[in-house]
Scaffold this active site. Structure first.
Site, PDB file in Angstrom:
ATOM      1  N   SER A  19      -3.877  11.954   7.289  1.00  0.00           N
ATOM      2  CA  SER A  19      -3.318  10.642   6.908  1.00  0.00           C
ATOM      3  C   SER A  19      -3.591  10.667   5.540  1.00  0.00           C
ATOM      4  O   SER A  19      -3.529  11.331   4.834  1.00  0.00           O
ATOM      5  CB  SER A  19      -2.963  10.022   7.346  1.00  0.00           C
ATOM      6  OG  SER A  19      -2.053   8.974   9.194  1.00  0.00           O
ATOM      7  N   CYS A  64      -0.640   6.919   8.022  1.00  0.00           N
ATOM      8  CA  CYS A  64      -0.826   5.752   7.521  1.00  0.00           C
ATOM      9  C   CYS A  64      -2.290   6.375   6.734  1.00  0.00           C
ATOM     10  O   CYS A  64      -2.424   7.065   5.821  1.00  0.00           O
ATOM     11  CB  CYS A  64      -1.277   4.796   8.776  1.00  0.00           C
ATOM     12  SG  CYS A  64      -2.629   5.475   9.823  1.00  0.00           S
ATOM     13  N   ARG A  65      -3.045   5.346   6.144  1.00  0.00           N
ATOM     14  CA  ARG A  65      -4.171   5.735   5.724  1.00  0.00           C
ATOM     15  C   ARG A  65      -5.605   6.023   6.762  1.00  0.00           C
ATOM     16  O   ARG A  65      -5.446   8.082   5.380  1.00  0.00           O
ATOM     17  CB  ARG A  65      -5.014   4.261   5.670  1.00  0.00           C
ATOM     18  CG  ARG A  65      -6.458   4.386   5.189  1.00  0.00           C
ATOM     19  CD  ARG A  65      -6.983   4.750   3.625  1.00  0.00           C
ATOM     20  NE  ARG A  65      -9.100   3.852   3.644  1.00  0.00           N
ATOM     21  CZ  ARG A  65      -9.304   2.965   3.779  1.00  0.00           C
ATOM     22  NH1 ARG A  65      -8.724   2.022   3.153  1.00  0.00           N
ATOM     23  NH2 ARG A  65     -10.780   3.259   3.691  1.00  0.00           N
ATOM     24  N   LYS A  66      -5.663   6.498   7.871  1.00  0.00           N
ATOM     25  CA  LYS A  66      -7.131   6.870   8.778  1.00  0.00           C
ATOM     26  C   LYS A  66      -6.122   7.406  10.118  1.00  0.00           C
ATOM     27  O   LYS A  66      -7.211   7.864  10.537  1.00  0.00           O
ATOM     28  CB  LYS A  66      -8.002   6.627   8.256  1.00  0.00           C
ATOM     29  CG  LYS A  66      -8.022   5.012   9.171  1.00  0.00           C
ATOM     30  CD  LYS A  66      -9.744   5.140   8.313  1.00  0.00           C
ATOM     31  CE  LYS A  66      -9.213   3.022   8.737  1.00  0.00           C
ATOM     32  NZ  LYS A  66     -10.927   2.518   8.946  1.00  0.00           N
ATOM     33  N   GLY A  67      -5.007   7.473  10.298  1.00  0.00           N
ATOM     34  CA  GLY A  67      -4.499   8.280  11.621  1.00  0.00           C
ATOM     35  C   GLY A  67      -4.629   7.180  12.464  1.00  0.00           C
ATOM     36  O   GLY A  67      -4.952   7.024  14.000  1.00  0.00           O
ATOM     37  N   VAL A  68      -4.672   5.642  12.421  1.00  0.00           N
ATOM     38  CA  VAL A  68      -5.010   4.681  13.505  1.00  0.00           C
ATOM     39  C   VAL A  68      -4.004   3.779  13.644  1.00  0.00           C
ATOM     40  O   VAL A  68      -3.537   3.785  14.245  1.00  0.00           O
ATOM     41  CB  VAL A  68      -6.154   3.669  12.845  1.00  0.00           C
ATOM     42  CG1 VAL A  68      -6.560   2.038  13.798  1.00  0.00           C
ATOM     43  CG2 VAL A  68      -7.526   4.727  12.802  1.00  0.00           C
ATOM     44  N   THR A  69      -3.352   3.400  12.677  1.00  0.00           N
ATOM     45  CA  THR A  69      -2.145   2.023  12.137  1.00  0.00           C
ATOM     46  C   THR A  69      -1.111   3.238  12.850  1.00  0.00           C
ATOM     47  O   THR A  69       0.341   2.496  13.566  1.00  0.00           O
ATOM     48  CB  THR A  69      -1.809   1.109  11.012  1.00  0.00           C
ATOM     49  OG1 THR A  69      -1.932   1.779   9.839  1.00  0.00           O
ATOM     50  CG2 THR A  69      -2.740   0.182  11.285  1.00  0.00           C
ATOM     51  N   ARG A  84       0.764  -1.207  -0.079  1.00  0.00           N
ATOM     52  CA  ARG A  84      -0.156  -0.373   0.138  1.00  0.00           C
ATOM     53  C   ARG A  84       0.999   1.302   0.083  1.00  0.00           C
ATOM     54  O   ARG A  84       0.962   2.104  -0.408  1.00  0.00           O
ATOM     55  CB  ARG A  84      -1.122   0.484   1.282  1.00  0.00           C
ATOM     56  CG  ARG A  84      -1.866  -1.021   1.400  1.00  0.00           C
ATOM     57  CD  ARG A  84      -2.596  -1.532   2.494  1.00  0.00           C
ATOM     58  NE  ARG A  84      -3.072  -0.112   2.759  1.00  0.00           N
ATOM     59  CZ  ARG A  84      -3.946  -0.069   4.407  1.00  0.00           C
ATOM     60  NH1 ARG A  84      -3.794  -1.321   4.817  1.00  0.00           N
ATOM     61  NH2 ARG A  84      -4.518   1.063   4.771  1.00  0.00           N
TER      62      ARG A  84
END
Length: 297
Positions: free
Chosen positions: A275, A248-253, A187
Site C-alpha cells: 500500500s 490504504c496505508r499498510k494493507g489493513v483497512t 489522508r
C-alpha cells in the site's frame, strides 16, 4: 461478477454467544481477538488478558507478519502463517471467527479475515459489531487465557487476492484493475498527515478512487447491508463487475474494501499489501498525487 457459493463473511454476536454457551468452541470453531492500537493509546494484549470472548486466543498481528520487511504489516511467509495459526489450534477444517476491540466496531479483524483467505482458508468470518457490541449486549467475558491444542495448518498462498508493487505499477498503464483507497479523504488528498508516521507524507496513487472504510460501518459499529454497500460503491463509480485492487496505508483497512465487496457477492478483490507505505518510498514521483507540499507527495 464471480458466481460461487460464498462462506458467510459475518457472524452475529448472538450466534457466537450461543456457540460459546453450548460448548461449540474447539477444533471445529476457534475465536481470535485481533485487536491492535497505535502505540501509546491502548494496549491490545493487556486488554485481552483483562477480558475477552470466552475461549478466544490473541492473534498478535505484530508477530504474524514479515518482520524483516521495511514496510508496515506485510504478510508473513506461508510457513510462518501456518506455524502461527497452528499453534492457536487452527487446522484447515476450523471455522475461524475474528473480532477486535476497536471503538469503530471493527478495524483489524477484516485484515486477519483476508489473511486467512489469502493463505487458502475459506471458513473464516468477522464478528459483526465486534467486541464493542459484544460488551454492549452483555455477553460473557473472561480473563482466562485460552490454551488450545496445537493443530496442523497447511497454508497455500492465493496470489489472485494479493498484489505487489510491480503489479500495481504495471496496472497504471494497463488499467486492468480499478484501484480503490480506503483511507480518510484528508489522508488520500494529502491535506491531513499520516498518523504516527515518520518520513511518510500523505497522498495517493495516481488513478485511485477514495472510498473511506468507515463508510462501510454504521454508527453502531456494524457492517452496512449489502444494498447500502452496493450503493456506496456505485456512488464512487466503482464497478463491482470489474477487477478491483484495494489499497490504504499498510494493507489493513484495504481489507474492509475486500470484505464489503465480498458481502456484495464479489469475493475476488485483491489487496495491495505494501500500500501507500511502500508506494511512497518506491514509486516514481509522478505516480504520487497530493494536494499538500506543493502538489507532490
Amino acid at each position: 461478477m464471480v458466481h460461487q457459493v460464498l462462506y458467510r463473511a459475518l457472524v452475529s454476536t448472538r450466534w457466537l454467544a450461543e456457540s460459546v454457551q453450548t460448548g461449540k468452541l474447539g477444533p471445529g470453531l476457534r475465536v481470535l481477538d485481533a485487536s491492535w492500537y497505535s502505540p501509546g493509546t491502548r494496549d491490545a494484549r493487556k486488554e485481552y488478558l483483562e477480558r475477552h470472548v470466552p475461549g478466544a486466543s490473541f492473534f498478535d498481528i505484530e508477530v504474524c507478519r514479515d518482520t524483516a520487511s521495511p514496510y508496515e504489516m506485510m504478510l508473513p511467509s506461508e510457513a510462518s502463517f501456518a506455524d502461527y495459526v497452528g499453534r492457536l489450534g487452527i487446522s484447515n477444517h476450523t471455522h475461524v471467527v475474528v473480532y477486535d476491540g476497536d471503538n469503530l466496531g471493527s478495524f483489524y479483524a477484516p485484515r486477519v479475515w483476508w489473511m486467512f483467505r489469502v493463505f487458502g482458508h475459506r471458513t473464516v468470518s468477522v464478528l459483526n459489531g465486534g467486541f464493542r457490541n459484544w460488551l454492549k449486549e452483555g455477553h460473557p467475558v473472561t480473563s482466562e487465557p485460552s490454551h488450545p491444542e496445537p493443530a496442523i495448518f497447511k497454508a497455500t498462498l492465493d496470489r489472485s487476492l494479493l498484489k505487489t508493487y510491480e503489479q500495481v505499477l504495471e496496472n497504471l498503464e494497463s488499467k486492468r484493475f480499478r484501484l480503490v483507497d480506503s483511507r480518510s479523504q484528508g489522508r488520500y488528498l494529502g491535506t491531513e498527515p499520516e498518523p504516527d508516521a515518520v518520513g511518510l507524507d500523505s497522498g495517493h496513487i495516481r488513478g485511485s478512487v477514495n472510498v473511506p472504510f468507515t463508510d462501510f460501518l454504521t454508527e453502531g459499529g456494524f457492517e452496512k447491508s449489502p444494498e447500502e454497500l452496493r450503493a456506496l460503491f456505485q456512488d464512487k463509480k466503482v464497478d463491482l463487475s470489474q477487477p478491483l485492487i484495494a489499497t490504504c496505508r499498510k494493507g489493513v483497512t484495504a481489507c474492509h474494501i475486500a470484505l464489503a465487496a465480498y458481502l456484495c457477492g464479489k469475493p475476488d478483490v485483491a489487496v495491495y499489501d505494501g500500500s501507500w507505505s511502500e508506494w511512497f518510498r518506491r514509486a516514481p514521483p509522478e505516480t504520487r498525487v497530493s494536494q499538500g507540499k506543493a502538489g507532490k507527495a
